[in-house]
Write an enzyme that holds these catalytic residues in place. Structure first.
Site, PDB file in Angstrom:
ATOM      1  N   CYS A   1     -10.270  -3.744  -4.973  1.00 44.46           N
ATOM      2  CA  CYS A   1      -9.219  -4.667  -5.413  1.00 44.46           C
ATOM      3  C   CYS A   1      -9.822  -5.952  -5.982  1.00 44.46           C
ATOM      4  O   CYS A   1      -9.280  -6.536  -6.924  1.00 44.46           O
ATOM      5  CB  CYS A   1      -8.259  -4.973  -4.274  1.00 44.46           C
TER       6      CYS A   1
ATOM      7  N   CYS B   1     -10.027  -5.671  -0.490  1.00 40.22           N
ATOM      8  CA  CYS B   1     -11.168  -4.751  -0.422  1.00 40.22           C
ATOM      9  C   CYS B   1     -11.977  -4.863  -1.714  1.00 40.22           C
ATOM     10  O   CYS B   1     -11.540  -5.473  -2.697  1.00 40.22           O
ATOM     11  CB  CYS B   1     -10.693  -3.312  -0.203  1.00 40.22           C
TER      12      CYS B   1
ATOM     13  N   ASN C   1       0.829  -1.204   0.000  1.00 44.66           N
ATOM     14  CA  ASN C   1       0.000   0.000   0.000  1.00 44.66           C
ATOM     15  C   ASN C   1       0.863   1.253   0.000  1.00 44.66           C
ATOM     16  O   ASN C   1       1.887   1.323   0.681  1.00 44.66           O
ATOM     17  CB  ASN C   1      -1.065   0.001   1.112  1.00 44.66           C
TER      18      ASN C   1
ATOM     19  N   GLU D   1       0.425   5.115   0.620  1.00 43.36           N
ATOM     20  CA  GLU D   1      -0.495   6.136   1.146  1.00 43.36           C
ATOM     21  C   GLU D   1      -0.017   7.546   0.793  1.00 43.36           C
ATOM     22  O   GLU D   1       1.084   7.740   0.263  1.00 43.36           O
ATOM     23  CB  GLU D   1      -0.652   5.943   2.658  1.00 43.36           C
TER      24      GLU D   1
ATOM     25  N   CYS E   1      -4.123   0.576  -2.655  1.00 43.27           N
ATOM     26  CA  CYS E   1      -3.948  -0.693  -1.953  1.00 43.27           C
ATOM     27  C   CYS E   1      -2.830  -1.526  -2.585  1.00 43.27           C
ATOM     28  O   CYS E   1      -2.556  -1.434  -3.790  1.00 43.27           O
ATOM     29  CB  CYS E   1      -5.214  -1.533  -2.042  1.00 43.27           C
TER      30      CYS E   1
ATOM     31  N   GLU F   1      -2.800  -4.688  -3.373  1.00 42.10           N
ATOM     32  CA  GLU F   1      -3.212  -5.607  -4.438  1.00 42.10           C
ATOM     33  C   GLU F   1      -3.246  -4.903  -5.783  1.00 42.10           C
ATOM     34  O   GLU F   1      -2.802  -5.435  -6.799  1.00 42.10           O
ATOM     35  CB  GLU F   1      -4.611  -6.180  -4.155  1.00 42.10           C
TER      36      GLU F   1
HETATM   37  N1  THU Z   1      -5.372  -1.742   2.145  1.00 39.31           N
HETATM   38  C1  THU Z   1      -4.754  -2.525   1.213  1.00 39.31           C
HETATM   39  O1  THU Z   1      -3.627  -2.251   0.795  1.00 39.31           O
HETATM   40  N2  THU Z   1      -5.436  -3.609   0.772  1.00 39.31           N
HETATM   41  C2  THU Z   1      -6.668  -4.003   1.194  1.00 39.31           C
HETATM   42  O2  THU Z   1      -7.230  -4.958   0.674  1.00 39.31           O
HETATM   43  C3  THU Z   1      -7.309  -3.268   2.281  1.00 39.31           C
HETATM   44  C4  THU Z   1      -6.691  -1.992   2.671  1.00 39.31           C
HETATM   45  C5  THU Z   1      -4.637  -0.558   2.634  1.00 39.31           C
HETATM   46  C6  THU Z   1      -5.235   0.767   2.237  1.00 39.31           C
HETATM   47  C7  THU Z   1      -4.712   1.671   3.335  1.00 39.31           C
HETATM   48  O3  THU Z   1      -3.400   2.090   2.975  1.00 39.31           O
HETATM   49  C8  THU Z   1      -4.614   0.761   4.551  1.00 39.31           C
HETATM   50  O4  THU Z   1      -4.629  -0.560   4.049  1.00 39.31           O
HETATM   51  C9  THU Z   1      -5.769   0.943   5.535  1.00 39.31           C
HETATM   52  O5  THU Z   1      -6.990   0.849   4.905  1.00 39.31           O
END
Ligand code: THU
Length: 164
Positions: free
Chosen positions: A115, A112, A62, A64, A73, A75
């Protein structure tokens, strides 16, 4: 009225050691990817590793941003990197994991909704199922052989009358 039964199959393993070697190694790459995540805001590091049919492994984590919604994310970082670098190659599997710097994650992390849609697009693009392997920091591992088990009734190219 006809009731439609959706079939979904998830295999649950007690620990990583119960998986076959290829899946275990892919999860180790996902763990390595999680270590390198850029997640200073959520403090929730997610890692993904994609195994291509030609044996190549691509990692994603991820990413940010201070402008929260523009982060991405793990994925999708991994899936889009695959589309960018190996457009014609099928994905065999994706491993997903996470750790938090605030609490313990003892159950599998599942992708999520956004994704799921991105993984589904890649399955449909190549007409080839992608195995999904998921775990938390430790504990049980969840495995399923297609994203369709997470995302029935997908919105896809046919709905737009587009042939991909
Ligand atoms: N996140 C992912 O990278 N993948 C997921 O399937 C769920 C959430 C990340 C997004 C954000 O940077 C952090 O997790 C919290 O939501």
């Amino acid at each position: 009225m006809q009731k439609i039964t959706l079939q979904s199959i998830f295999d649950e393993y007690n620990n990583l050691g119960e998986l076959n070697e290829e899946d275990q190694l892919l999860m180790l790459q996902a763990q390595a990817a999680a270590n390198d995540a850029y997640a200073p805001y959520s403090r929730f590091n997610v890692g993904a590793a994609v195994l291509l049919e030609n044996g190549v492994v691509l990692k994603g984590n991820n990413q940010e941003n201070a402008s929260y919604p523009i982060g991405l994310c793990a994925e999708r970082v991994a899936i889009f990197a695959t589309g960018a670098n190996y457009p014609g190659i099928k994905i065999k599997a994706i491993a997903i994991t996470a750790f938090s710097r605030q609490f313990d994650i003892h159950k599998p992390i599942t992708p999520c909704g956004a994704c799921r849609q991105a993984i589904a697009e890649y399955e449909n693009r190549h007409q080839s199922k992608i195995k999904i392997i998921m775990m938390g920091e430790h504990g049980k591992v969840l495995v399923t052989d297609t994203i369709a088990n997470f995302l029935p009734y997908q919105f896809k190219a046919d709905d737009l009358q587009v042939k991909i």
